[in-house]
Design a protein around this motif. Structure first.
Motif, PDB file in Angstrom:
ATOM      1  N   SER A   2       3.562  -9.544  -3.952  1.00  0.00           N
ATOM      2  CA  SER A   2       2.286 -10.082  -3.464  1.00  0.00           C
ATOM      3  C   SER A   2       1.902 -11.331  -4.256  1.00  0.00           C
ATOM      4  CB  SER A   2       1.175  -9.035  -3.569  1.00  0.00           C
ATOM      5  OG  SER A   2       1.015  -8.652  -4.913  1.00  0.00           O
ATOM      6  N   LEU A   5      -2.537  -5.477  -6.986  1.00  0.00           N
ATOM      7  CA  LEU A   5      -3.093  -6.190  -5.822  1.00  0.00           C
ATOM      8  C   LEU A   5      -2.610  -5.531  -4.523  1.00  0.00           C
ATOM      9  CD1 LEU A   5      -4.778  -8.858  -5.213  1.00  0.00           C
ATOM     10  CD2 LEU A   5      -2.567  -9.937  -4.753  1.00  0.00           C
ATOM     11  N   VAL A  24      -4.171  -1.928  -3.959  1.00  0.00           N
ATOM     12  CA  VAL A  24      -5.535  -2.029  -3.421  1.00  0.00           C
ATOM     13  C   VAL A  24      -5.482  -2.328  -1.925  1.00  0.00           C
ATOM     14  CG1 VAL A  24      -7.571  -3.523  -3.364  1.00  0.00           C
ATOM     15  CG2 VAL A  24      -6.751  -2.632  -5.545  1.00  0.00           C
ATOM     16  N   GLU A  25      -4.659  -3.300  -1.551  1.00  0.00           N
ATOM     17  CA  GLU A  25      -4.574  -3.663  -0.126  1.00  0.00           C
ATOM     18  C   GLU A  25      -4.056  -2.477   0.699  1.00  0.00           C
ATOM     19  OE1 GLU A  25      -2.014  -7.001   0.836  1.00  0.00           O
ATOM     20  OE2 GLU A  25      -2.292  -6.644   2.980  1.00  0.00           O
ATOM     21  N   ASN A  56       1.421  -9.442   4.982  1.00  0.00           N
ATOM     22  CA  ASN A  56       0.400  -8.509   4.527  1.00  0.00           C
ATOM     23  C   ASN A  56       1.019  -7.111   4.439  1.00  0.00           C
ATOM     24  OD1 ASN A  56       0.348  -7.300   7.097  1.00  0.00           O
ATOM     25  ND2 ASN A  56      -1.287  -8.632   7.803  1.00  0.00           N
ATOM     26  N   LYS A 113      -8.305  -2.902   8.587  1.00  0.00           N
ATOM     27  CA  LYS A 113      -9.706  -2.962   8.207  1.00  0.00           C
ATOM     28  C   LYS A 113     -10.612  -2.021   8.992  1.00  0.00           C
ATOM     29  CE  LYS A 113     -11.213  -6.515   6.148  1.00  0.00           C
ATOM     30  NZ  LYS A 113     -11.741  -7.879   5.970  1.00  0.00           N
TER      31      LYS A 113
END
Lengths: 433, 433
Positions: free
Chosen positions: A72, A109, A112-113, A309, A393
């Motif tokens: 990432s 990172l 978390v994503e 992503n 999301k």
């Protein structure tokens, strides 16, 4: 300490068993397990904690079966380049500078994503794996971790890398309340000499853990294998004993019918990485044929620098869409099958038998999506909405091992703001180094 | 009334002109226009309204150049079916029952989803277009609206449909402060007899507005055209005069080299609908070849029943990914080109010369993404992040014609809760009818 017991009421739960896809009603969680799921109200103790599941869709946490999460730090650092240029001019020079600290922040990172996007289990193949294990332990996530070893080096360096991989696999297997398991991974047939791969097979036997490797990602790699060893990668790995072990291969883009049959016969699982395979122009894996042959196929994001992503909803959607478009068959990989690729088959690919579905006796690894949104309407078919309309999301809450990790879209176990700023700083320092 | 004037400071603005992709600094909006964009602080009146753009990425609003938005009422009602089964057993029987009220609520549901997801302009081709125009006017969105006419009916019905299409186009062109423009649309060469299509060409001339139609979406349709009329659809429409008019065709999946050249020579724009084309297994349009030939290509979601969401970030990403994977060329449709497909080329496809880019003198149709999130880090390349990592739900604010329509993720102009409940009710009533 008594096992904490709590209940969800008014929930809609994705069960996907036989003809039944949804249960509307209740789910009881005791400690790290699901102990009840059904329409009937269970008999419960006074004062038990109740979560109102109205407007939430509960489903198994997503399982990401192939990645290099610390990458990432290189998201967007090189895109739209020919593969060799991307690797040689962009990725490798930067990765060569990665410190343990960089891996810690890059992995943080990504974790978390992933967590906020509903992924509860991930496989990670990288270097500085102690850091990845530390992040996993702190985050509360479930992971299958493996040191990926490139063997294009002198025998003493090979030996020290293998020793490191073995020590990591031994030390961390079963740690973090059992949330961490390990595998043993020669990076790929084209980066490890045959005798070196055989040592990994032996380590896999000695440690009694599965194997993981990259295989047949590009056409060039397959051709090179034939040139170097006289056979294609599948036959090559079979001869080296890799498929005598429980095994998950990543990519499997370029496979002929015979190779698909070999994978099926040996129970080899395939991690399909549609986003990465498209972006790097590697090609389109023969997923409908693999599934038809009885191969366990699951989904991986691959590293965030080649995706870019870690949204597993997107991988499920890509898997459902591209194989229709390419085959010309609109019934290829229907929504329920894409759902299983991202959940149940993911768990099976990682040899985890207690996650991937919502059912009594399974680990309480599950997520809740907010369905009170335009793109979840009308309430026709929630499996279809998850596959064809949802995104990372839409995830509101996440539980792993019965513990809530994400609440109202915020990660409870990680300092998100600090991670963002340290990840940015790590990248800037890598550039300057 | 004086034009309201306000300024954004500390913003990052996507300009994508020549070598420059980002401007960090200021943007001034006066009324419906952008009057300044640059690094230098502009001289401003005391007390002027200032928005702090820190951690926001400002970019042109997305332009969705093909859809049937009221079909959101059928989202998830039928998926993973062969095209004819899907149309004949699922879509057409339900669409046949659609009332003006259904179109109102279905369109409202879609407009909310599109606005919140950063789409500021959409093309809609459907029936009961007065309802779509009403929703557009109320929502503050920009739209190109057109009654899609199927001509497989007796001459008197054909005539009344055409009259209706003409009246709608005339009545609404330039309405809603100029936010609504219109086109004239025979549905497709396979649903409209040649002499009927010629009447639309005449109407397009009389009204001085562009034409829109479906074309070459499936292989079967191309073969049928050859059988019925002796030529493929491109040559067929050319002979009927359609390409003598400003024209946007949807899909254009099955095109040979000669047809691509005809489209380029006549300045015909193509709305590429990657999600829908994949899901319905229509095939993969030759977008790299179209762009190389100089054809204006843009992106459309198509109807929400064949997509199944209205996330234009996803369409940009699909356009960037699938053409790499299918061609084997990782440099095909780079991020900046995918960005233009969703913005600048979208505006050009709709013959709107004042939207699609952020620049002085352009309409203030723009959006702001929250970049203080894991998947936007590190801050390497925001164009890459928008294309390969972002989604609809990263959109924080939306402005159309200088007016704020979405603020902190909520739509200011529409009653979202009521729309959700009425859309659900409309679907249930359709089922019961």
């Amino acid at each position: 300490m008594p096992q904490q017991k709590w209940v969800i009421k008014n929930g809609t739960f994705v069960v996907l068993q036989d003809e039944k896809t949804l249960v509307k009603g209740y789910m009881v969680i005791e400690g790290d397990q699901i102990t009840y799921i059904g329409e009937e109200e269970p008999q419960l103790e006074e004062g038990i904690e109740v979560l109102d599941g109205n407007n939430l869709l509960f489903m198994p946490g997503l399982v990401n079966t192939h990645g290099h999460t610390a990458m990432s730090l290189l998201r967007g650092y090189g895109d739209d380049l020919a593969l060799q240029v991307w690797l040689e001019d962009k990725m490798w020079p930067m990765e060569g500078k990665f410190t343990a600290q960089d891996v810690y922040w890059g992995t943080s990172l990504s974790v978390v994503e992933m967590l906020k996007g509903g992924t509860t289990t991930f496989l990670d193949m990288y270097d500085h794996m102690d850091q990845v294990a530390n992040v996993t332990e702190q985050s509360g996530m479930r992971a299958v971790l493996t040191r990926g070893v490139i063997g294009l080096c002198p025998p003493d360096v090979q030996k020290s890398k293998l020793d490191e991989a073995v020590a990591f696999a031994r030390d961390w297997h079963g740690k973090a309340d059992g949330r961490i398991t390990t595998m043993i991974s020669p990076h790929a047939p084209y980066t490890c000499p045959p005798d070196f791969i055989e040592k990994f097979v032996q380590a896999s036997i000695d440690l009694n853990i599965p194997m993981h490797t990259h295989m047949s990602e590009t056409r060039a790699e397959v051709e090179q294998n034939v040139k170097d060893y006289g056979v294609r990668p599948v036959e090559h790995l079979r001869k080296l004993g890799v498929f005598s072990r429980p095994c998950l291969v990543a990519h499997g883009v370029h496979l002929n019918d015979e190779e698909i049959q070999i994978l099926a016969d040996h129970g080899v699982a395939v991690s399909h990485n549609p986003g990465s395979n498209l972006k790097l122009a590697s090609g389109i894996a023969r997923v409908p044929e693999l599934l038809k042959a009885g191969v366990t196929v699951s989904l991986g994001t691959d590293g965030p620098a080649s995706n870019n992503n870690l949204d597993m909803f997107e991988e499920m959607r890509l898997a459902a869409l591209i194989h229709k478009g390419v085959s010309g068959d609109p019934t290829a990989i229907p929504a329920a099958e894409a759902f299983r690729l991202g959940t149940e088959y993911g768990a099976r690919s990682l040899f985890l038998d207690q996650v991937g579905t919502l059912a009594e006796g399974m680990k309480a690894d599950f997520i809740a999506l907010n369905t009170d949104q335009a793109h979840f309407l009308p309430r026709t078919d929630f499996i279809s909405h998850v596959i064809y309309s949802a995104s990372a999301k839409d995830v509101e809450h996440v539980w792993v091992d019965g513990k809530q990790i994400v609440k109202n879209g915020s990660c409870l176990t990680m300092d998100e703001e600090k991670i963002r700023s340290e990840a940015q700083r790590s990248f800037e320092q890598l550039l300057a180094r």
